[in-house]
Design a protein around this motif. Structure first.
Motif, PDB file in Angstrom:
ATOM      1  N   GLY A  77       0.949  -1.838  -0.235  1.00 13.70           N
ATOM      2  CA  GLY A  77      -0.170   0.106   0.098  1.00 13.70           C
ATOM      3  C   GLY A  77       0.675   1.093  -0.062  1.00 13.70           C
ATOM      4  O   GLY A  77       2.170   1.354   0.458  1.00 13.70           O
ATOM      5  N   PRO A  78      -0.040   2.558   0.196  1.00 13.21           N
ATOM      6  CA  PRO A  78       1.104   3.627  -0.346  1.00 13.21           C
ATOM      7  C   PRO A  78       1.507   3.973   1.224  1.00 13.21           C
ATOM      8  O   PRO A  78       1.033   3.779   2.529  1.00 13.21           O
ATOM      9  CB  PRO A  78      -0.008   4.887  -0.329  1.00 13.21           C
ATOM     10  CG  PRO A  78      -1.112   3.887  -1.242  1.00 13.21           C
ATOM     11  CD  PRO A  78      -1.209   2.773  -0.253  1.00 13.21           C
ATOM     12  N   LEU A  79       2.818   4.359   1.383  1.00  6.56           N
ATOM     13  CA  LEU A  79       3.802   4.274   2.159  1.00  6.56           C
ATOM     14  C   LEU A  79       4.218   5.702   2.673  1.00  6.56           C
ATOM     15  O   LEU A  79       4.645   7.001   1.357  1.00  6.56           O
ATOM     16  CB  LEU A  79       5.270   3.673   1.814  1.00  6.56           C
ATOM     17  CG  LEU A  79       6.083   3.686   3.050  1.00  6.56           C
ATOM     18  CD1 LEU A  79       5.339   2.857   4.406  1.00  6.56           C
ATOM     19  CD2 LEU A  79       7.653   2.857   3.246  1.00  6.56           C
ATOM     20  N   GLN A  86       9.463   2.804  10.381  1.00  8.51           N
ATOM     21  CA  GLN A  86       9.355   1.212  10.777  1.00  8.51           C
ATOM     22  C   GLN A  86       8.325   0.463   9.311  1.00  8.51           C
ATOM     23  O   GLN A  86       8.739  -1.062   9.980  1.00  8.51           O
ATOM     24  CB  GLN A  86       7.272   1.784  11.457  1.00  8.51           C
ATOM     25  CG  GLN A  86       6.832   0.614  11.925  1.00  8.51           C
ATOM     26  CD  GLN A  86       5.236   1.173  12.651  1.00  8.51           C
ATOM     27  OE1 GLN A  86       5.136   2.611  12.544  1.00  8.51           O
ATOM     28  NE2 GLN A  86       5.064   0.676  13.812  1.00  8.51           N
ATOM     29  N   ALA A  87       8.323   0.220   8.598  1.00 12.56           N
ATOM     30  CA  ALA A  87       8.426  -0.410   7.362  1.00 12.56           C
ATOM     31  C   ALA A  87       9.220  -1.022   7.358  1.00 12.56           C
ATOM     32  O   ALA A  87       8.908  -2.602   6.674  1.00 12.56           O
ATOM     33  CB  ALA A  87       7.476   0.499   6.281  1.00 12.56           C
ATOM     34  N   ALA A  93       9.932  -6.462   1.893  1.00 15.86           N
ATOM     35  CA  ALA A  93       9.569  -6.344   0.382  1.00 15.86           C
ATOM     36  C   ALA A  93       8.614  -4.955   0.738  1.00 15.86           C
ATOM     37  O   ALA A  93       8.027  -5.565   0.860  1.00 15.86           O
ATOM     38  CB  ALA A  93       9.793  -6.869  -0.331  1.00 15.86           C
ATOM     39  N   ILE A  94       8.523  -3.980   0.158  1.00 15.47           N
ATOM     40  CA  ILE A  94       8.307  -2.803  -0.555  1.00 15.47           C
ATOM     41  C   ILE A  94       7.581  -2.485  -2.027  1.00 15.47           C
ATOM     42  O   ILE A  94       8.685  -2.518  -2.724  1.00 15.47           O
ATOM     43  CB  ILE A  94       8.745  -0.758   0.332  1.00 15.47           C
ATOM     44  CG1 ILE A  94       8.823  -1.342   2.003  1.00 15.47           C
ATOM     45  CG2 ILE A  94       7.290  -0.202   0.494  1.00 15.47           C
ATOM     46  CD1 ILE A  94       9.401  -0.385   2.232  1.00 15.47           C
ATOM     47  N   ASP A 118      13.372  -4.950  -0.511  1.00 14.96           N
ATOM     48  CA  ASP A 118      13.493  -5.154  -1.085  1.00 14.96           C
ATOM     49  C   ASP A 118      13.142  -3.970  -1.759  1.00 14.96           C
ATOM     50  O   ASP A 118      11.438  -4.011  -1.145  1.00 14.96           O
ATOM     51  CB  ASP A 118      13.285  -6.508  -2.299  1.00 14.96           C
ATOM     52  CG  ASP A 118      14.106  -7.478  -2.108  1.00 14.96           C
ATOM     53  OD1 ASP A 118      15.577  -7.375  -1.456  1.00 14.96           O
ATOM     54  OD2 ASP A 118      13.691  -8.876  -2.086  1.00 14.96           O
ATOM     55  N   LEU A 119      13.195  -3.708  -3.042  1.00 25.16           N
ATOM     56  CA  LEU A 119      12.296  -2.479  -3.721  1.00 25.16           C
ATOM     57  C   LEU A 119      11.445  -2.726  -4.588  1.00 25.16           C
ATOM     58  O   LEU A 119      12.450  -3.352  -6.020  1.00 25.16           O
ATOM     59  CB  LEU A 119      12.820  -1.065  -3.097  1.00 25.16           C
ATOM     60  CG  LEU A 119      13.098  -0.364  -2.225  1.00 25.16           C
ATOM     61  CD1 LEU A 119      14.333   0.504  -2.526  1.00 25.16           C
ATOM     62  CD2 LEU A 119      12.357  -0.631  -0.593  1.00 25.16           C
ATOM     63  N   PHE A 120      10.108  -2.069  -5.170  1.00 20.99           N
ATOM     64  CA  PHE A 120       9.931  -2.075  -5.980  1.00 20.99           C
ATOM     65  C   PHE A 120       9.298  -0.466  -6.825  1.00 20.99           C
ATOM     66  O   PHE A 120       8.553  -0.147  -5.742  1.00 20.99           O
ATOM     67  CB  PHE A 120       8.483  -2.923  -6.171  1.00 20.99           C
ATOM     68  CG  PHE A 120       8.651  -4.838  -6.446  1.00 20.99           C
ATOM     69  CD1 PHE A 120       8.863  -5.172  -6.801  1.00 20.99           C
ATOM     70  CD2 PHE A 120       8.930  -5.023  -4.792  1.00 20.99           C
ATOM     71  CE1 PHE A 120       8.860  -6.983  -7.260  1.00 20.99           C
ATOM     72  CE2 PHE A 120       9.602  -7.067  -4.956  1.00 20.99           C
ATOM     73  CZ  PHE A 120       9.637  -7.299  -6.853  1.00 20.99           C
ATOM     74  N   VAL A 121       8.750  -0.247  -7.615  1.00 25.65           N
ATOM     75  CA  VAL A 121       8.888   1.124  -8.226  1.00 25.65           C
ATOM     76  C   VAL A 121       7.952   1.309  -8.544  1.00 25.65           C
ATOM     77  O   VAL A 121       7.071  -0.041  -9.137  1.00 25.65           O
ATOM     78  CB  VAL A 121       9.458   1.606  -9.726  1.00 25.65           C
ATOM     79  CG1 VAL A 121       8.722   3.015  -9.799  1.00 25.65           C
ATOM     80  CG2 VAL A 121      11.151   2.174  -8.668  1.00 25.65           C
ATOM     81  N   GLN A 122       6.514   2.043  -8.066  1.00 27.63           N
ATOM     82  CA  GLN A 122       5.056   1.656  -8.363  1.00 27.63           C
ATOM     83  C   GLN A 122       5.159   2.343  -9.949  1.00 27.63           C
ATOM     84  O   GLN A 122       5.350   3.823  -9.890  1.00 27.63           O
ATOM     85  CB  GLN A 122       4.495   1.939  -7.300  1.00 27.63           C
ATOM     86  CG  GLN A 122       2.847   2.132  -7.786  1.00 27.63           C
ATOM     87  CD  GLN A 122       1.792   2.581  -6.834  1.00 27.63           C
ATOM     88  OE1 GLN A 122       1.910   2.900  -5.768  1.00 27.63           O
ATOM     89  NE2 GLN A 122       0.331   2.218  -7.409  1.00 27.63           N
ATOM     90  N   VAL A 123       4.248   1.290 -10.611  1.00 25.38           N
ATOM     91  CA  VAL A 123       4.245   2.830 -12.001  1.00 25.38           C
ATOM     92  C   VAL A 123       2.615   2.825 -11.910  1.00 25.38           C
ATOM     93  O   VAL A 123       1.539   1.650 -12.089  1.00 25.38           O
ATOM     94  CB  VAL A 123       4.963   2.056 -13.592  1.00 25.38           C
ATOM     95  CG1 VAL A 123       4.698   2.708 -14.699  1.00 25.38           C
ATOM     96  CG2 VAL A 123       6.144   1.809 -12.961  1.00 25.38           C
ATOM     97  N   ASN A 124       2.749   3.744 -12.322  1.00 26.40           N
ATOM     98  CA  ASN A 124       0.466   4.262 -12.649  1.00 26.40           C
ATOM     99  C   ASN A 124       0.235   3.983 -14.085  1.00 26.40           C
ATOM    100  O   ASN A 124       0.520   5.727 -14.751  1.00 26.40           O
ATOM    101  CB  ASN A 124      -0.242   5.659 -12.369  1.00 26.40           C
ATOM    102  CG  ASN A 124      -0.157   6.573 -12.256  1.00 26.40           C
ATOM    103  OD1 ASN A 124      -2.176   5.325 -13.056  1.00 26.40           O
ATOM    104  ND2 ASN A 124      -1.639   7.104 -11.342  1.00 26.40           N
TER     105      ASN A 124
END
Length: 217
Positions: A77-79, A86-87, A93-94, A118-124
């Protein structure tokens, strides 16, 4: 539906696409689900879960981790930047890195903590004004910006518009990932994960089809 039915459908979709189940992760989205339902899925042996809100994750998962080994928690979800530390202490993973301020805050805390999920970029992909995520036209530049911060960027995530053919958005996300040499594709939910698998998804996010309808209030 059940966890075993979802897994069987994933396996069939992977076989059809000439892919291996070893390349797929099923994220059981447990947001606002009663703890008893989550425990039942844990008892079945599943270990990869997704939460939308840091506060809910903080109230749920430390206790489960004391009882069950090998849990991997994904924040989908949005961070908010004030919840980043905390996240990062909660999640493996985010999936929703979507702006420079957030990426820089993650980088700062990664230095302090000595570790980073681990990170993922959210693409709209649908360019929807009400939805988070970088625009497709800005994705390449933002991916480069995240990499310049020396962050563990694993892939991209999208949530297609509800009224459009999801496969078009999955294909677009796949093209952006390919040209940026990113292997991870977090895409596909209960209603469309088979087409997501056909188009290269590595992380499927399924909630109510596993747990039952969400309980709000």
């Amino acid at each position: 539906m059940s966890l075993s039915e979802i897994t069987a459908r994933m396996a069939k979709a992977a076989e059809t696409a000439g892919r291996s189940m070893d390349d797929l992760s099923l994220i059981a989205v447990s947001k606002v689900q009663p703890n008893a339902r989550v425990a039942a899925v844990l008892d079945e042996g599943h270990r990869i879960f997704g939460e939308n809100k840091v506060q809910e994750a903080a109230g749920k998962w430390p206790a489960f981790r004391e009882r069950y080994d090998g849990i991997a928690l994904h924040l989908i979800g949005p961070l908010q930047t004030n919840k980043v530390k905390q996240a990062m202490q909660l999640a493996d993973a985010i999936h929703t890195v979507d702006r420079a301020k957030l990426a820089k805050t993650i980088a700062r805390h990664a230095q302090e903590l000595g570790t980073c999920p681990d990170l993922f970029v959210q693409v709209n992909t649908g360019e929807e004004p009400q939805k988070a995520g970088v625009l497709p036209s800005e994705a390449d530049a933002f991916i480069a910006e995240v990499r310049a911060l020396d962050l563990p960027l694993k892939g991209l995530m999208c949530i297609p518009p509800v009224d459009e053919e999801p496969s078009l958005h999955f294909a677009l996300l796949g093209k952006i990932a390919a040209r940026n040499d990113l292997a991870g594709l977090s895409m596909g939910m209960s209603s469309d994960f088979e087409s997501a698998i056909a188009l290269g998804a590595t992380h499927i996010r399924v909630g109510s089809a596993i747990f039952g309808e969400r309980v709000y209030g």
